[in-house]
Design a protein around this motif. Structure first.
Motif, PDB file in Angstrom:
ATOM      1  N   ILE A   4      51.081  45.582  65.111  1.00  0.00           N
ATOM      2  CA  ILE A   4      51.029  46.558  66.326  1.00  0.00           C
ATOM      3  C   ILE A   4      51.704  47.920  66.060  1.00  0.00           C
ATOM      4  N   CYS A   5      50.680  48.939  66.307  1.00  0.00           N
ATOM      5  CA  CYS A   5      51.061  50.349  66.526  1.00  0.00           C
ATOM      6  C   CYS A   5      50.421  50.651  67.841  1.00  0.00           C
ATOM      7  N   LYS A   6      50.877  52.033  67.567  1.00  0.00           N
ATOM      8  CA  LYS A   6      50.675  52.300  68.551  1.00  0.00           C
ATOM      9  C   LYS A   6      49.424  53.819  68.588  1.00  0.00           C
ATOM     10  N   VAL A   7      48.636  53.661  69.280  1.00  0.00           N
ATOM     11  CA  VAL A   7      47.289  54.974  68.642  1.00  0.00           C
ATOM     12  C   VAL A   7      46.892  56.017  70.050  1.00  0.00           C
ATOM     13  N   ALA A   8      46.848  57.220  69.427  1.00  0.00           N
ATOM     14  CA  ALA A   8      46.516  57.892  70.122  1.00  0.00           C
ATOM     15  C   ALA A   8      45.449  58.018  69.925  1.00  0.00           C
ATOM     16  N   ILE A   9      44.790  58.417  71.392  1.00  0.00           N
ATOM     17  CA  ILE A   9      43.351  58.776  70.960  1.00  0.00           C
ATOM     18  C   ILE A   9      42.678  60.133  71.995  1.00  0.00           C
ATOM     19  N   LEU A  10      42.534  61.303  71.064  1.00  0.00           N
ATOM     20  CA  LEU A  10      42.214  62.361  71.192  1.00  0.00           C
ATOM     21  C   LEU A  10      40.417  62.435  72.064  1.00  0.00           C
ATOM     22  N   GLY A  11      39.690  62.467  72.891  1.00  0.00           N
ATOM     23  CA  GLY A  11      38.241  62.296  73.295  1.00  0.00           C
ATOM     24  C   GLY A  11      38.590  61.157  73.595  1.00  0.00           C
ATOM     25  N   GLY A  12      39.621  60.801  74.594  1.00  0.00           N
ATOM     26  CA  GLY A  12      39.114  59.132  75.036  1.00  0.00           C
ATOM     27  C   GLY A  12      38.675  59.168  76.916  1.00  0.00           C
ATOM     28  N   THR A  13      38.108  59.939  77.097  1.00  0.00           N
ATOM     29  CA  THR A  13      36.954  60.116  78.342  1.00  0.00           C
ATOM     30  C   THR A  13      35.736  59.882  77.685  1.00  0.00           C
ATOM     31  N   GLY A  14      35.229  60.207  76.993  1.00  0.00           N
ATOM     32  CA  GLY A  14      33.899  59.880  75.365  1.00  0.00           C
ATOM     33  C   GLY A  14      33.785  58.908  75.393  1.00  0.00           C
ATOM     34  N   ALA A  32      43.574  67.783  75.518  1.00  0.00           N
ATOM     35  CA  ALA A  32      43.658  69.109  74.756  1.00  0.00           C
ATOM     36  C   ALA A  32      42.963  69.220  76.527  1.00  0.00           C
ATOM     37  N   ARG A  33      43.038  69.496  77.223  1.00  0.00           N
ATOM     38  CA  ARG A  33      43.067  70.307  78.511  1.00  0.00           C
ATOM     39  C   ARG A  33      44.528  70.755  79.354  1.00  0.00           C
ATOM     40  N   ASN A  34      45.129  69.595  79.307  1.00  0.00           N
ATOM     41  CA  ASN A  34      46.517  70.035  79.480  1.00  0.00           C
ATOM     42  C   ASN A  34      47.792  69.990  77.911  1.00  0.00           C
ATOM     43  N   ASN A  35      46.955  70.713  77.576  1.00  0.00           N
ATOM     44  CA  ASN A  35      47.740  70.752  76.331  1.00  0.00           C
ATOM     45  C   ASN A  35      48.538  69.688  75.463  1.00  0.00           C
ATOM     46  N   PHE A  36      47.858  68.516  75.581  1.00  0.00           N
ATOM     47  CA  PHE A  36      48.388  67.284  74.898  1.00  0.00           C
ATOM     48  C   PHE A  36      49.795  66.662  75.073  1.00  0.00           C
ATOM     49  N   SER A  37      49.958  67.276  76.964  1.00  0.00           N
ATOM     50  CA  SER A  37      51.517  66.997  77.370  1.00  0.00           C
ATOM     51  C   SER A  37      52.434  66.144  77.423  1.00  0.00           C
ATOM     52  N   ASN A  38      51.181  64.763  77.182  1.00  0.00           N
ATOM     53  CA  ASN A  38      52.002  63.507  76.951  1.00  0.00           C
ATOM     54  C   ASN A  38      52.468  62.554  75.754  1.00  0.00           C
ATOM     55  N   PHE A  39      51.942  63.974  74.854  1.00  0.00           N
ATOM     56  CA  PHE A  39      52.053  63.379  73.236  1.00  0.00           C
ATOM     57  C   PHE A  39      52.987  62.661  72.666  1.00  0.00           C
ATOM     58  N   VAL A  72      46.111  69.881  67.227  1.00  0.00           N
ATOM     59  CA  VAL A  72      45.689  68.079  66.530  1.00  0.00           C
ATOM     60  C   VAL A  72      46.787  67.794  65.375  1.00  0.00           C
ATOM     61  N   PHE A  73      45.843  68.533  64.259  1.00  0.00           N
ATOM     62  CA  PHE A  73      46.626  68.404  63.152  1.00  0.00           C
ATOM     63  C   PHE A  73      48.297  69.288  62.951  1.00  0.00           C
ATOM     64  N   LYS A  74      48.216  69.914  64.169  1.00  0.00           N
ATOM     65  CA  LYS A  74      49.811  70.130  63.963  1.00  0.00           C
ATOM     66  C   LYS A  74      50.584  69.332  64.487  1.00  0.00           C
ATOM     67  N   LYS A  75      50.665  68.062  65.632  1.00  0.00           N
ATOM     68  CA  LYS A  75      50.794  67.340  66.442  1.00  0.00           C
ATOM     69  C   LYS A  75      50.980  66.559  65.564  1.00  0.00           C
ATOM     70  N   PHE A  76      50.122  65.676  64.483  1.00  0.00           N
ATOM     71  CA  PHE A  76      50.259  64.972  63.685  1.00  0.00           C
ATOM     72  C   PHE A  76      51.509  65.071  62.534  1.00  0.00           C
ATOM     73  N   LEU A  77      51.442  66.479  62.134  1.00  0.00           N
ATOM     74  CA  LEU A  77      52.635  66.819  60.988  1.00  0.00           C
ATOM     75  C   LEU A  77      53.969  66.331  61.812  1.00  0.00           C
ATOM     76  N   VAL A  78      53.845  66.608  63.535  1.00  0.00           N
ATOM     77  CA  VAL A  78      55.116  66.162  64.122  1.00  0.00           C
ATOM     78  C   VAL A  78      55.663  64.991  64.183  1.00  0.00           C
ATOM     79  N   SER A  79      54.581  64.328  64.674  1.00  0.00           N
ATOM     80  CA  SER A  79      54.388  62.761  64.737  1.00  0.00           C
ATOM     81  C   SER A  79      55.125  61.847  63.450  1.00  0.00           C
ATOM     82  N   ASP A  80      55.265  60.726  64.135  1.00  0.00           N
ATOM     83  CA  ASP A  80      55.945  59.516  62.806  1.00  0.00           C
ATOM     84  C   ASP A  80      54.259  59.372  62.245  1.00  0.00           C
ATOM     85  N   ALA A  81      53.246  60.232  63.343  1.00  0.00           N
ATOM     86  CA  ALA A  81      51.763  58.743  62.359  1.00  0.00           C
ATOM     87  C   ALA A  81      51.866  58.846  60.985  1.00  0.00           C
TER      88      ALA A  81
END
Length: 135
Positions: A4-14, A32-39, A72-81
């Motif tokens: 069980i893992c937490k998944v962030a989906i970017l482009g979730g409105t498509g 990206a419209r809100n600069n990934f504020s809930n990341f 997105v890549f920078k967010k990946f680097l600072v995350s536990d992903a």
């Protein structure tokens, strides 16, 4: 990685993103419209579906298909992903018609602003792979 893992989906409105959000239990949508504020840095997997398909403005394609990919890549680097999944498009390889079977190793041959910008962003991302630590 846990079952069980937490998944962030970017482009979730498509189309794909909405279906992924409905199918994956512990998932959330990032915009990206809100600069990934809930990341959430405790995210286990990041799925990037973001892409601008229609515009007559090359700058809009550049922002959506190159600059946001870098964010997105920078967010990946600072995350536990441990996993970043980037969804590509046929437009980076062939946008009209091909007699050849298209594979992951097919050469890039974009011929629209969309395809060119997607290819540019993907090449940038691929160039980053050798610099990543491998466990």
């Amino acid at each position: 990685m846990n079952a069980i893992c937490k998944v962030a989906i970017l482009g979730g409105t498509g189309y794909i993103g909405k279906n992924m959000l409905n199918s994956i239990g512990d998932s959330y949508s990032l915009s990206a419209r809100n600069n990934f504020s809930n990341f959430d840095e405790k995210t286990d997997v990041i799925v990037n579906l973001i892409g601008k398909v229609k515009s007559k403005n090359a700058k809009e394609f550049e922002v959506a298909n190159v600059k946001i990919k870098k964010k997105v890549f920078k967010k990946f680097l600072v995350s536990d992903a441990q996993l970043l999944i980037h969804i590509s498009t046929i437009g980076v390889i062939e946008e009209l018609y091909s007699e050849e079977v298209i594979t992951e190793n097919s050469p890039y041959n974009p011929n629209s602003l969309y395809g060119i910008s997607k290819a540019k962003g993907e090449k940038w991302l691929i160039d980053k792979i050798p610099s990543l630590p491998i466990d």
